[in-house]
Write a protein that holds these residues in place. Structure first.
Motif, PDB file in Angstrom:
ATOM      1  N   ALA A   1       3.761  25.453  17.518  1.00 27.17           N
ATOM      2  CA  ALA A   1       4.578  25.117  16.355  1.00 27.17           C
ATOM      3  C   ALA A   1       6.041  25.120  16.740  1.00 27.17           C
ATOM      4  O   ALA A   1       6.484  25.928  17.567  1.00 27.17           O
ATOM      5  N   VAL A   2       6.769  24.197  16.132  1.00 25.48           N
ATOM      6  CA  VAL A   2       8.226  24.162  16.219  1.00 25.48           C
ATOM      7  C   VAL A   2       8.758  24.443  14.818  1.00 25.48           C
ATOM      8  O   VAL A   2       8.288  23.856  13.846  1.00 25.48           O
ATOM      9  N   VAL A   3       9.718  25.352  14.738  1.00 30.30           N
ATOM     10  CA  VAL A   3      10.293  25.721  13.450  1.00 30.30           C
ATOM     11  C   VAL A   3      11.778  25.371  13.474  1.00 30.30           C
ATOM     12  O   VAL A   3      12.561  26.006  14.194  1.00 30.30           O
ATOM     13  N   GLY A   4      12.159  24.347  12.719  1.00 30.22           N
ATOM     14  CA  GLY A   4      13.556  23.958  12.631  1.00 30.22           C
ATOM     15  C   GLY A   4      14.278  24.766  11.566  1.00 30.22           C
ATOM     16  O   GLY A   4      13.696  25.160  10.553  1.00 30.22           O
ATOM     17  N   VAL A   5      15.558  25.020  11.818  1.00 28.86           N
ATOM     18  CA  VAL A   5      16.372  25.841  10.914  1.00 28.86           C
ATOM     19  C   VAL A   5      17.557  25.005  10.461  1.00 28.86           C
ATOM     20  O   VAL A   5      18.434  24.668  11.267  1.00 28.86           O
ATOM     21  N   GLU A   6      17.600  24.668   9.188  1.00 27.45           N
ATOM     22  CA  GLU A   6      18.656  23.811   8.659  1.00 27.45           C
ATOM     23  C   GLU A   6      19.500  24.586   7.649  1.00 27.45           C
ATOM     24  O   GLU A   6      18.960  25.246   6.758  1.00 27.45           O
ATOM     25  N   GLY A   7      20.803  24.486   7.781  1.00 27.86           N
ATOM     26  CA  GLY A   7      21.679  25.113   6.803  1.00 27.86           C
ATOM     27  C   GLY A   7      22.590  26.145   7.419  1.00 27.86           C
ATOM     28  O   GLY A   7      22.656  26.313   8.643  1.00 27.86           O
ATOM     29  N   ASN A   8      23.310  26.867   6.562  1.00 24.51           N
ATOM     30  CA  ASN A   8      24.309  27.826   7.024  1.00 24.51           C
ATOM     31  C   ASN A   8      23.766  29.231   7.190  1.00 24.51           C
ATOM     32  O   ASN A   8      24.486  30.125   7.632  1.00 24.51           O
ATOM     33  N   GLY A   9      22.509  29.449   6.817  1.00 27.07           N
ATOM     34  CA  GLY A   9      21.908  30.764   6.987  1.00 27.07           C
ATOM     35  C   GLY A   9      21.387  30.948   8.398  1.00 27.07           C
ATOM     36  O   GLY A   9      21.897  30.373   9.357  1.00 27.07           O
ATOM     37  N   ALA A  10      20.354  31.785   8.546  1.00 28.38           N
ATOM     38  CA  ALA A  10      19.797  32.079   9.868  1.00 28.38           C
ATOM     39  C   ALA A  10      18.306  32.317   9.721  1.00 28.38           C
ATOM     40  O   ALA A  10      17.770  32.387   8.600  1.00 28.38           O
ATOM     41  N   LEU A  11      17.611  32.448  10.843  1.00 32.87           N
ATOM     42  CA  LEU A  11      16.171  32.661  10.791  1.00 32.87           C
ATOM     43  C   LEU A  11      15.720  33.446  12.015  1.00 32.87           C
ATOM     44  O   LEU A  11      16.218  33.260  13.127  1.00 32.87           O
ATOM     45  N   VAL A  12      14.762  34.337  11.783  1.00 28.39           N
ATOM     46  CA  VAL A  12      14.081  35.056  12.849  1.00 28.39           C
ATOM     47  C   VAL A  12      12.606  35.029  12.496  1.00 28.39           C
ATOM     48  O   VAL A  12      12.239  35.004  11.307  1.00 28.39           O
ATOM     49  N   GLY A  13      11.732  34.980  13.502  1.00 25.34           N
ATOM     50  CA  GLY A  13      10.319  34.842  13.196  1.00 25.34           C
ATOM     51  C   GLY A  13       9.430  35.559  14.186  1.00 25.34           C
ATOM     52  O   GLY A  13       9.798  35.794  15.347  1.00 25.34           O
TER      53      GLY A  13
ATOM     54  N   PHE B   1      16.469  42.448  13.881  1.00 24.49           N
ATOM     55  CA  PHE B   1      15.684  42.139  12.693  1.00 24.49           C
ATOM     56  C   PHE B   1      14.196  42.128  13.024  1.00 24.49           C
ATOM     57  O   PHE B   1      13.797  41.731  14.127  1.00 24.49           O
ATOM     58  N   GLY B   2      13.389  42.536  12.045  1.00 26.68           N
ATOM     59  CA  GLY B   2      11.945  42.447  12.136  1.00 26.68           C
ATOM     60  C   GLY B   2      11.406  41.664  10.960  1.00 26.68           C
ATOM     61  O   GLY B   2      11.520  42.113   9.811  1.00 26.68           O
ATOM     62  N   PRO B   3      10.810  40.486  11.174  1.00 19.84           N
ATOM     63  CA  PRO B   3      10.336  39.663  10.057  1.00 19.84           C
ATOM     64  C   PRO B   3       9.028  40.169   9.438  1.00 19.84           C
ATOM     65  O   PRO B   3       8.639  39.675   8.384  1.00 19.84           O
ATOM     66  N   LEU B   4       8.350  41.123  10.110  1.00 21.80           N
ATOM     67  CA  LEU B   4       7.027  41.535   9.657  1.00 21.80           C
ATOM     68  C   LEU B   4       6.925  43.060   9.686  1.00 21.80           C
ATOM     69  O   LEU B   4       6.872  43.675  10.751  1.00 21.80           O
ATOM     70  N   VAL B   5       6.896  43.655   8.497  1.00 17.27           N
ATOM     71  CA  VAL B   5       6.729  45.099   8.342  1.00 17.27           C
ATOM     72  C   VAL B   5       5.668  45.333   7.268  1.00 17.27           C
ATOM     73  O   VAL B   5       5.780  44.819   6.148  1.00 17.27           O
ATOM     74  N   PHE B   6       4.626  46.113   7.624  1.00 18.58           N
ATOM     75  CA  PHE B   6       3.550  46.418   6.682  1.00 18.58           C
ATOM     76  C   PHE B   6       3.749  47.811   6.088  1.00 18.58           C
ATOM     77  O   PHE B   6       4.148  48.751   6.787  1.00 18.58           O
TER      78      PHE B   6
ATOM     79  N   LEU C   1       8.512  34.565   8.692  1.00 15.43           N
ATOM     80  CA  LEU C   1       9.889  34.097   8.839  1.00 15.43           C
ATOM     81  C   LEU C   1      10.795  34.875   7.901  1.00 15.43           C
ATOM     82  O   LEU C   1      10.413  35.199   6.767  1.00 15.43           O
ATOM     83  N   TYR C   2      12.014  35.143   8.368  1.00 16.36           N
ATOM     84  CA  TYR C   2      12.958  35.927   7.567  1.00 16.36           C
ATOM     85  C   TYR C   2      14.358  35.379   7.770  1.00 16.36           C
ATOM     86  O   TYR C   2      14.791  35.151   8.910  1.00 16.36           O
ATOM     87  N   ASN C   3      15.060  35.127   6.667  1.00 19.80           N
ATOM     88  CA  ASN C   3      16.463  34.712   6.705  1.00 19.80           C
ATOM     89  C   ASN C   3      17.334  35.956   6.513  1.00 19.80           C
ATOM     90  O   ASN C   3      17.508  36.422   5.382  1.00 19.80           O
ATOM     91  N   PRO C   4      17.914  36.514   7.576  1.00 16.69           N
ATOM     92  CA  PRO C   4      18.684  37.748   7.444  1.00 16.69           C
ATOM     93  C   PRO C   4      20.120  37.546   6.980  1.00 16.69           C
ATOM     94  O   PRO C   4      20.850  38.522   6.806  1.00 16.69           O
ATOM     95  N   ASP C   5      20.526  36.273   6.815  1.00 14.21           N
ATOM     96  CA  ASP C   5      21.872  36.011   6.316  1.00 14.21           C
ATOM     97  C   ASP C   5      21.885  36.319   4.819  1.00 14.21           C
ATOM     98  O   ASP C   5      21.216  35.646   4.030  1.00 14.21           O
ATOM     99  N   LEU C   6      22.667  37.324   4.425  1.00 18.67           N
ATOM    100  CA  LEU C   6      22.664  37.759   3.035  1.00 18.67           C
ATOM    101  C   LEU C   6      23.562  36.907   2.151  1.00 18.67           C
ATOM    102  O   LEU C   6      23.655  37.162   0.942  1.00 18.67           O
ATOM    103  N   GLY C   7      24.208  35.898   2.734  1.00 13.50           N
ATOM    104  CA  GLY C   7      25.109  35.062   1.945  1.00 13.50           C
ATOM    105  C   GLY C   7      24.756  33.597   1.895  1.00 13.50           C
ATOM    106  O   GLY C   7      25.319  32.854   1.083  1.00 13.50           O
ATOM    107  N   ASN C   8      23.811  33.153   2.747  1.00 12.44           N
ATOM    108  CA  ASN C   8      23.532  31.720   2.823  1.00 12.44           C
ATOM    109  C   ASN C   8      22.040  31.457   2.943  1.00 12.44           C
ATOM    110  O   ASN C   8      21.326  32.159   3.675  1.00 12.44           O
TER     111      ASN C   8
ATOM    112  N   ARG D   1      15.964  45.210   8.554  1.00 14.16           N
ATOM    113  CA  ARG D   1      17.267  45.019   9.201  1.00 14.16           C
ATOM    114  C   ARG D   1      17.633  46.340   9.855  1.00 14.16           C
ATOM    115  O   ARG D   1      17.681  47.380   9.182  1.00 14.16           O
ATOM    116  N   ILE D   2      17.894  46.327  11.157  1.00 14.50           N
ATOM    117  CA  ILE D   2      18.179  47.542  11.920  1.00 14.50           C
ATOM    118  C   ILE D   2      19.605  47.424  12.438  1.00 14.50           C
ATOM    119  O   ILE D   2      19.888  46.624  13.339  1.00 14.50           O
ATOM    120  N   ALA D   3      20.510  48.192  11.845  1.00 16.07           N
ATOM    121  CA  ALA D   3      21.940  48.070  12.157  1.00 16.07           C
ATOM    122  C   ALA D   3      22.451  49.382  12.731  1.00 16.07           C
ATOM    123  O   ALA D   3      22.313  50.444  12.110  1.00 16.07           O
TER     124      ALA D   3
END
Length: 732
Positions: free
Chosen positions: A466-478, A244-249, A402-409, A317-319
């Motif tokens: 900085a500290v970035v906490g991730v709460e929940g069932n999804g995901a995060l990339v930064g 995953f890439g959170p930053l694309v111009f 920041l990007y949440n790549p989980d498409l369901g949560n 998203r690179i799959a």
């Protein structure tokens, strides 16, 4: 412990009785390495005072602190490197010609690099997705040995253009020996004589652990890019087929993005690139087919997908069908010579969300003196955060993408700014300096940018983390882009937010669970064996994960088993079993269980649980019988006295059991009076009158089921008597 300084000066003292090899040795008032060195062997600690520094006076005592680290936790460390031309330090300005930087290589990636593909013998395998000499760029590779032994290094360049392993390749290094900590640099133009126009990927192999980086420089526009090598692995922990890439111009304020994708497979790899808006909407897709060990370049302005419009910041998203690695470049051309900005970062894996609690929550036991902190089960780390001047808009400024790549949560994001001392800073601190992070939701597939200039509470020129906490069932990339447009040339860099492993648990959730056997229990089993009481202690951290390695202690404070103790340590499942055997005595034990969760050897109120264990009559049955006179006179009544117990060592009385007697011998036809129930003392009698002189054998048994017949398992015993006649002889 203490040591005694010997004589003469600059000699070695020996301290015996140190049973475990220390991790560190500190001597009060003296400096390790400068005043003394130490080593340990066979239970003896040797203090060497030969270094040039100070030492104690002869025949005086000195205090020695020995530290033993039995279980070294996985480090929660993130790092970045920022390099500049023209100025020094992380702050840049108009005197800075070029600035760039890169994220430190996580130790987890070093491990992954040894486990890619087949296991082999643990060689270190890396890929740099792009190295180039085209369009005025040059590339210098730097490879560093991070092992403790000499390593042999090879590096191979594979040209792009759809050829991969079947096409053009160049051996840049072949079996070059690097000592511990040693580096080697290869400039594609100067050292490898590459012509203008080359572009491809570089594969690095080493016999022991190495790391690698590619510095790319474009002199005409004073632009610099730094690309860190990525492990060649198919380990699921690295999400090898999905990045995953959170930053694309796409034409955003002059910025555009190119994505360099390397196929790590020996099979042709079909890779799909999907772009998402920060609202989570798909705006463009394209697919590339990459041959084995090949690489392809996807440039956003050249995309044929009209959905990827200008003036957008998106995520990607690179799959792939097979393992891949990707480096994402962003460039901004300003139109004049020596004018341009560029930055590069590695497409990364996402971190699954978890829980977040405050260190001051009621259900958290602090096992270190920590308060005012938020505790995250899943977090990303950013070691460098900067803020420019909000008035001019210039100065080093961070944008945390920041990007949440989980498409369901969805996830909830918590962003905490800290100064270089680790103290929370506004706008993420309250009046007591406790952490008060920014918090906002990220829906499935959505993204966001935290731009430091938007937060005027941060002082101009701020340098922190900085500290970035991730709460929940999804995901995060930064990823954080760090830009200063006041720099004469390229003033930008990008840093991946580090995926930080969960810490070795420092905090314990309350309550500690204790599940024991029945609190009311017989002292013996049916066979008369002592029953064992077992208490199962379960310890979890504040996130609900089991805590291994925690000592637990059981003590019977009072009662029939006073003084009984047991010790155990929690296993991988967070549980420990503590037990003791009944001594057979009926009564109530007061039991204390102490779980030393903070390891301080002191019974904290949150660490102890007390309860009462009730021991009842055992399930075993034993019978004892006797007569007052084993030579009774004929014509008298003989009473057999029986007692039923539970068979324990305490011989506890059993009430309500019928006692039966049968007679064999000279009085075998006598009428027997029996069937009486045992009383509270476990006693009952049977009787008969003997009419004949001679011997009888009386069988006494406990009629446990009350049926009147002796069954297997019903205890019995025998009593022998000899009946005698009255002596009528007259003496005279």
């Amino acid at each position: 412990m203490n040591g005694t300084r010997g004589t003469p000066d600059n000699t070695t003292d020996a301290i015996t009785g140190v049973t475990t090899e220390p991790t560190a040795v500190d001597i009060t008032g003296y400096r390790a390495g400068e005043d003394y060195t130490w080593h340990w062997s066979g239970g003896t600690l040797f203090i060497d005072w030969s270094p040039a520094g100070a030492e104690p006076t002869a025949r005086t005592l000195y205090a020695v602190t020995v530290s033993v680290c039995v279980d070294v936790p996985v480090p929660r460390i993130a790092g970045v490197e920022k390099h500049t031309v023209g100025t020094s330090g992380v702050r840049t300005g108009s005197n800075t010609t070029v600035a760039d930087g890169y994220s430190a290589v996580p130790v987890q990636d070093v491990d992954l690099a040894t486990g890619g593909g087949v296991g082999l013998e643990g060689q270190s395998r890396w890929v740099l997705p792009i190295a180039q000499t085209n369009t005025g760029w040059d590339t210098e590779l730097v490879i560093t040995n991070v092992a403790k032994q000499t390593t042999a290094v090879s590096a191979t360049f594979y040209a792009a253009g759809g050829q991969g392993v079947a096409g053009e390749s160049v051996a840049l290094l072949s079996g070059v020996a690097l000592g511990p900590g040693e580096s080697i640099a290869v400039d594609l133009r100067e050292d490898a004589n590459f012509p203008e126009g080359a572009v491809g990927s570089v594969w690095v192999d080493a016999s022991r652990a190495v790391v690698a980086v590619a510095f790319r420089h474009k002199p005409a526009t004073a632009m610099m890019l730094t690309t860190v090598a990525q492990p060649r692995t198919d380990d699921a922990a690295a999400s090898p087929t999905l990045k995953f890439g959170p930053l694309v111009f796409r034409a955003y304020n002059g910025w555009n993005t190119g994505i360099n994708i390397a196929n790590l497979s020996s099979t042709t790899n079909r890779v799909t690139v999907t772009y998402y808006t920060y609202a989570g909407t798909v705006v463009a897709t394209e697919a590339v087919t990459i041959p084995p060990q090949g690489m392809e370049y996807v440039y956003t302005p050249a995309s044929g997908n009209v959905g990827l419009a200008a003036h957008q910041i998106t995520a990607v998203r690179i799959a792939g069908q097979y393992p891949l690695a990707a480096a994402i470049d962003a460039v901004k051309y300003l139109g004049g010579p020596g004018q341009g900005h560029a930055m590069s970062y590695a497409a990364g894996r996402a971190l699954a969300g978890g829980q977040v609690v405050s260190a001051d929550s009621a259900h958290v036991v602090r096992t270190l003196p920590v308060s005012g902190r938020m505790l995250y089960q899943a977090l990303l780390g950013l070691p460098l955060v900067q803020t420019g001047n909000p008035t001019t808009g210039l100065g080093d400024t961070s944008g945390i993408n920041l990007y949440n790549p989980d498409l369901g949560n969805p996830v909830t994001v918590w962003v905490q700014f800290l100064d270089s001392a680790g103290v929370p800073v506004a706008p993420t601190a309250d009046a007591t300096d406790a952490e008060q992070p920014l918090s906002f939701p990220l829906p499935a597939g959505a993204g966001a940018t935290v731009y430091t200039l938007d937060y005027h509470e941060l002082p101009a020129g701020f340098v922190g983390s900085a500290v970035v906490g991730v709460e929940g069932n999804g995901a995060l990339v930064g990823v954080s882009n760090n830009v200063n447009y006041a720099v004469g040339g390229d003033g930008s860099g990008a840093f991946n937010l580090a995926v930080v492993p969960q810490a070795t648990p420092r905090f314990v959730g309350i309550p500690i669970t204790i599940a024991g056997d029945e609190l009311f229990e017989p002292v013996t089993d049916a066979q008369g064996n002592p029953n064992e009481f077992t208490a199962r202690v379960t310890v979890h951290d504040l996130f609900g994960d089991p805590l291994p390695g925690i000592p637990a202690y059981l003590t019977v404070l009072s009662g029939p088993n006073q003084g009984e103790t047991d010790v155990a340590t929690t296993g991988a499942d967070g549980t420990a079993e503590l037990s003791y055997d009944s001594n057979g005595v009926i009564g109530e034990d007061e039991v204390l269980i102490w779980v030393d969760v903070d390891g301080d050897g002191v019974k904290g109120s949150f660490e102890i649980v007390g309860f009462f264990k009730h021991w009842e009559v055992g399930l075993g049955r034993a019978l004892d019988a006797r007569v007052d006179d084993d030579t009774p006179l004929v014509g008298t009544q003989l009473t057999v006295r029986a007692r039923v117990t539970d068979g324990s060592g305490a011989a506890n009385a059993v009430q309500g059991v019928a006692i039966r007697c049968t007679v064999e011998g000279v009085n075998g036809t006598a009428t027997v009076t029996d069937g009486a129930q045992t009383g509270t003392d476990g006693r009952a009698t049977c009787s008969y009158t003997g009419a004949n002189v001679g011997g009888d054998t009386i069988t006494v048994w406990a009629d446990l089921d009350g049926e009147g017949d002796q069954d297997a398992g019903e205890p019995s015993t025998t009593v022998d008597v000899t009946w005698t006649a009255v002596d009528m002889t007259v003496q005279g």
